[in-house]
Design a protein around this motif. Sequence first.
Motif, PDB file in Angstrom:
ATOM      1  N   GLU A 103      16.460 -15.715   8.256  1.00 38.92           N
ATOM      2  CA  GLU A 103      15.964 -15.064   6.852  1.00 38.92           C
ATOM      3  C   GLU A 103      16.924 -14.527   6.215  1.00 38.92           C
ATOM      4  O   GLU A 103      16.632 -14.273   4.969  1.00 38.92           O
ATOM      5  CB  GLU A 103      14.975 -14.026   7.512  1.00 38.92           C
ATOM      6  CG  GLU A 103      13.678 -14.759   8.374  1.00 38.92           C
ATOM      7  CD  GLU A 103      12.853 -15.658   7.752  1.00 38.92           C
ATOM      8  OE1 GLU A 103      12.886 -15.820   6.326  1.00 38.92           O
ATOM      9  OE2 GLU A 103      12.071 -16.327   8.192  1.00 38.92           O
ATOM     10  N   TYR A 131      15.094 -25.471   8.050  1.00 43.46           N
ATOM     11  CA  TYR A 131      14.924 -24.334   7.238  1.00 43.46           C
ATOM     12  C   TYR A 131      15.970 -23.658   6.729  1.00 43.46           C
ATOM     13  O   TYR A 131      16.175 -23.353   5.623  1.00 43.46           O
ATOM     14  CB  TYR A 131      14.090 -23.101   8.207  1.00 43.46           C
ATOM     15  CG  TYR A 131      13.805 -21.886   7.532  1.00 43.46           C
ATOM     16  CD1 TYR A 131      12.634 -21.976   6.419  1.00 43.46           C
ATOM     17  CD2 TYR A 131      14.056 -20.678   7.816  1.00 43.46           C
ATOM     18  CE1 TYR A 131      12.300 -20.836   5.900  1.00 43.46           C
ATOM     19  CE2 TYR A 131      13.757 -19.600   7.334  1.00 43.46           C
ATOM     20  CZ  TYR A 131      12.913 -19.615   6.244  1.00 43.46           C
ATOM     21  OH  TYR A 131      12.624 -18.538   5.561  1.00 43.46           O
ATOM     22  N   ARG A 134      17.022 -25.989   3.864  1.00 46.27           N
ATOM     23  CA  ARG A 134      16.319 -25.519   2.420  1.00 46.27           C
ATOM     24  C   ARG A 134      16.601 -24.190   1.950  1.00 46.27           C
ATOM     25  O   ARG A 134      16.403 -24.144   0.460  1.00 46.27           O
ATOM     26  CB  ARG A 134      14.721 -25.393   3.180  1.00 46.27           C
ATOM     27  CG  ARG A 134      13.674 -25.322   1.679  1.00 46.27           C
ATOM     28  CD  ARG A 134      12.206 -25.331   2.283  1.00 46.27           C
ATOM     29  NE  ARG A 134      11.982 -24.049   3.076  1.00 46.27           N
ATOM     30  CZ  ARG A 134      11.914 -22.715   2.609  1.00 46.27           C
ATOM     31  NH1 ARG A 134      12.117 -22.693   1.343  1.00 46.27           N
ATOM     32  NH2 ARG A 134      11.435 -21.932   3.238  1.00 46.27           N
ATOM     33  N   LYS A 135      17.142 -23.404   2.683  1.00 46.13           N
ATOM     34  CA  LYS A 135      17.739 -21.789   2.162  1.00 46.13           C
ATOM     35  C   LYS A 135      19.040 -21.981   1.436  1.00 46.13           C
ATOM     36  O   LYS A 135      19.475 -21.099   0.905  1.00 46.13           O
ATOM     37  CB  LYS A 135      17.585 -20.765   3.299  1.00 46.13           C
ATOM     38  CG  LYS A 135      15.960 -20.633   3.575  1.00 46.13           C
ATOM     39  CD  LYS A 135      16.223 -19.188   4.398  1.00 46.13           C
ATOM     40  CE  LYS A 135      16.025 -18.139   3.511  1.00 46.13           C
ATOM     41  NZ  LYS A 135      15.747 -16.697   3.868  1.00 46.13           N
TER      42      LYS A 135
END
Length: 263
Positions: A103, A131, A134-135
Amino acid sequence: MSDSSAPFPRPAFDLPVRGGAYQRADPDTLRELERVSAATACAKLHGMGISRSFVEGPRPLAEGQRIVGSAITLQFMPQREDLASGHGQEYVERHTALWHVLEQVQPGDVLVIQAFGSRYSGCIGDILARYFLRKGGVGIVVDGRIRDSDRIKDLGLPVWSTGTTPHYASQTDLFPWAYDVPVAVGGALCMPGDIVIADGDGPVIVPQAMAGSVVESAQDHEDWEVFSRLRLDEGARLSDYYPLTPDSREEYEQWRSVQAFAR
């Protein structure tokens, strides 16, 4: 007689552990290091007194991979049943440092994972890799193994690891413990915000405060190696052009001036 089925008394210790605040590497510095190979960075750091910058063990998942980015860190530690274990299966991992560090990913980040070279902990799998990508993450360096390697390869995400395994992250004797902390990877220390240069020779950790000096020294080194290759391909003697002598250095400076003018 003690009851072996009774729950363990739990120490007053909160997980995951998160380290202190840090600054990511400057984007301009990262761009300047794009031209610098892992080998050159390692050699220049050695000349500056940093004897261990090479992350020994992890190899590229696919040929031709190369990354330069700012390190974010994840630390695995041995499981201990009263604190953290994988007994709850992989669902427990969503509350660990593994989920928390993802995160925090920002564009240009390289995830550096300490896993003690474990042959059984699949530190990153397909879904987490997607993920991360994508970040804006640019690559992953794992002192341990990954799972779902074919799918990760299809993603085009550059990964350096010691191999592959079908296990998920906490399916063995390690547990995702801390993030944004110093980590030991392949015998090298990586601090959050350090710079990672990784290519076919493996990953190298560049201390953030020394990156400018590495850039300055390495640019000249990379340029004269281009010049030396040209001369050697033309039939010149190795001892005259690698490394440069005073005479060939003068010739190189003239060549470089011509190249700069041509640009």
